[in-house]
Design a protein around this motif. Structure first.
Motif, short mmCIF file in Angstrom:
data_model
loop_
_atom_site.label_atom_id
_atom_site.label_comp_id
_atom_site.label_asym_id
_atom_site.label_seq_id
_atom_site.Cartn_x
_atom_site.Cartn_y
_atom_site.Cartn_z
N CYS A 1 0.88 -1.25 -0.20
CA CYS A 1 -0.10 0.00 0.01
C CYS A 1 0.89 1.12 0.06
O CYS A 1 1.99 1.52 0.56
CB CYS A 1 -0.87 0.14 1.24
N PRO A 2 0.48 2.24 -0.63
CA PRO A 2 1.11 3.73 -0.52
C PRO A 2 1.12 4.03 0.87
O PRO A 2 0.23 3.51 1.57
CB PRO A 2 0.42 4.51 -1.50
N PRO A 3 1.98 4.99 1.31
CA PRO A 3 2.04 5.75 2.55
C PRO A 3 0.66 5.98 3.10
O PRO A 3 0.36 6.01 4.16
CB PRO A 3 2.67 6.81 2.47
N SER A 4 -0.31 6.64 2.09
CA SER A 4 -1.45 6.94 2.62
C SER A 4 -2.28 5.74 3.05
O SER A 4 -3.61 6.05 3.79
CB SER A 4 -2.20 7.64 1.40
N GLY A 5 -1.92 4.72 2.92
CA GLY A 5 -2.88 3.56 3.44
C GLY A 5 -3.87 2.93 2.34
O GLY A 5 -4.38 2.12 2.65
N ARG A 6 -4.00 3.68 1.31
CA ARG A 6 -4.78 3.42 0.19
C ARG A 6 -4.19 2.32 -0.64
O ARG A 6 -2.90 2.30 -0.72
CB ARG A 6 -5.22 4.59 -0.66
N ARG A 7 -4.98 1.55 -1.30
CA ARG A 7 -4.45 0.29 -2.19
C ARG A 7 -3.91 0.95 -3.54
O ARG A 7 -4.29 2.16 -3.73
CB ARG A 7 -5.44 -0.55 -2.72
N VAL A 8 -2.85 0.46 -4.06
CA VAL A 8 -2.43 1.17 -5.38
C VAL A 8 -3.31 1.47 -6.41
O VAL A 8 -3.14 2.57 -6.84
CB VAL A 8 -1.18 0.10 -5.95
N ASP A 9 -4.54 0.52 -6.66
CA ASP A 9 -5.46 0.94 -7.39
C ASP A 9 -6.11 2.08 -7.21
O ASP A 9 -6.60 2.92 -8.17
CB ASP A 9 -6.20 -0.40 -8.08
N GLN A 10 -6.39 2.34 -6.00
CA GLN A 10 -7.16 3.36 -5.42
C GLN A 10 -6.14 4.95 -5.66
O GLN A 10 -6.77 6.04 -5.87
CB GLN A 10 -7.60 3.29 -4.02
N ALA A 11 -5.12 4.57 -5.22
CA ALA A 11 -4.06 5.83 -5.27
C ALA A 11 -3.83 6.43 -6.91
O ALA A 11 -3.83 7.49 -6.88
CB ALA A 11 -2.63 5.40 -4.57
N TYR A 12 -3.62 5.22 -7.74
CA TYR A 12 -3.30 5.71 -8.85
C TYR A 12 -4.41 5.42 -10.17
O TYR A 12 -4.40 5.76 -11.35
CB TYR A 12 -2.07 4.89 -9.50
N GLY A 13 -5.61 5.16 -9.64
CA GLY A 13 -6.77 4.93 -10.59
C GLY A 13 -6.72 3.54 -11.28
O GLY A 13 -7.55 3.26 -12.06
N GLN A 14 -5.80 2.71 -10.93
CA GLN A 14 -5.77 1.23 -11.78
C GLN A 14 -4.80 0.58 -11.09
O GLN A 14 -3.91 1.07 -10.37
CB GLN A 14 -5.48 1.45 -13.33
N ALA A 15 -5.02 -0.71 -11.21
CA ALA A 15 -4.25 -1.93 -10.61
C ALA A 15 -2.89 -1.99 -11.41
O ALA A 15 -2.93 -1.84 -12.52
CB ALA A 15 -5.02 -3.21 -10.45
N PRO A 16 -1.66 -2.38 -10.80
CA PRO A 16 -0.51 -2.34 -11.50
C PRO A 16 -0.65 -3.73 -12.65
O PRO A 16 -1.34 -4.53 -12.32
CB PRO A 16 0.52 -2.78 -10.60
N THR A 17 -0.02 -3.44 -13.93
CA THR A 17 -0.11 -4.58 -14.71
C THR A 17 1.27 -5.35 -14.96
O THR A 17 1.42 -6.35 -15.38
CB THR A 17 -0.46 -4.35 -16.24
N GLY A 18 2.36 -4.86 -14.28
CA GLY A 18 3.59 -5.49 -14.04
C GLY A 18 4.35 -5.51 -12.78
O GLY A 18 3.61 -5.08 -11.86
N PHE A 19 5.29 -6.37 -12.73
CA PHE A 19 5.73 -6.63 -11.36
C PHE A 19 7.43 -6.72 -11.74
O PHE A 19 7.61 -7.23 -12.80
CB PHE A 19 5.31 -8.09 -10.92
N TRP A 20 8.17 -6.14 -10.68
CA TRP A 20 9.60 -6.16 -10.91
C TRP A 20 10.04 -6.94 -9.62
O TRP A 20 9.95 -6.37 -8.59
CB TRP A 20 10.05 -4.65 -10.74
N PRO A 21 10.69 -8.03 -9.60
CA PRO A 21 10.99 -9.01 -8.64
C PRO A 21 12.19 -8.33 -7.96
O PRO A 21 13.19 -7.78 -8.72
CB PRO A 21 11.37 -10.30 -9.14
#
Length: 186
Positions: A1-21
């Protein structure tokens, strides 16, 4: 979660489509959970692909894989996920001009690919450390902007454009498939 406590999709308007291990680590058992949660692609360095594709009767030979093109990573239970990779390590010393020999070699790869007219993808992956690096006294000097100069050099090449990974993958599907074994910082 971003520091605001919101989920990424809530903070940026969409869920991430990529992942960097983290730190080039990989476990093939993550393919299914990633796919089940909407992740369409992962990012690994090409060194990981070289390690996973040594050639021989059971493996693709990494020399047959275009370092500027995505591949499919196979996981257990017949799962697959698209892998995008950088053809050469792009650590800060290279991109910020402190390792001139490797910088020239990297830029030569870009120039050769751009002049060939063949499409391809090259990813610059920066983590939050870049803010610390660029915030250092060496990079606050208005006359010393190595990353800015690097971007200008890239943009001066014929046929180069910036896009998101999702935009590129929409028209450029993977052509080869590899099984990437468990990797812990190769």
């Amino acid at each position: 979660c971003p520091p605001s406590g919101r989920r990424v999709d809530q903070a940026y308007g969409q869920a991430p489509t990529g992942f960097w291990p983290s730190d080039g680590c990989w476990d093939p058992t993550v393919v299914k959970p990633l796919r089940d949660n909407g992740v369409a692609w992962v990012f690994n360095g090409f060194e990981v692909i070289k390690w996973a594709a040594p050639g021989g009767p059971y493996h693709v030979d990494w020399r047959e894989i275009d370092p500027f093109w995505p591949v499919r990573l196979r996981g257990p239970e017949e799962t697959e996920i698209t892998n995008v990779h950088c053809a050469m390590s792009t650590n800060y010393d290279i991109l910020l001009g402190r390792d001139r020999e490797r910088y020239d070699r990297l830029f030569g790869m870009f120039r050769e690919r751009a002049e060939s007219g063949r499409d391809g993808l090259y990813i610059f992956g920066f983590d939050l450390e870049i803010l610390t690096v660029l915030g250092g006294p060496r990079y606050r000097d208005p006359d010393n902007k190595p990353f800015g100069r690097f971007i200008e050099e890239i943009l001066s090449l014929k046929n180069v454009r910036f896009s998101t990974v999702d935009e590129f993958l929409a028209g450029h599907p993977p052509e080869k498939s590899v099984f990437l074994r468990e990797v812990w910082n190769p």
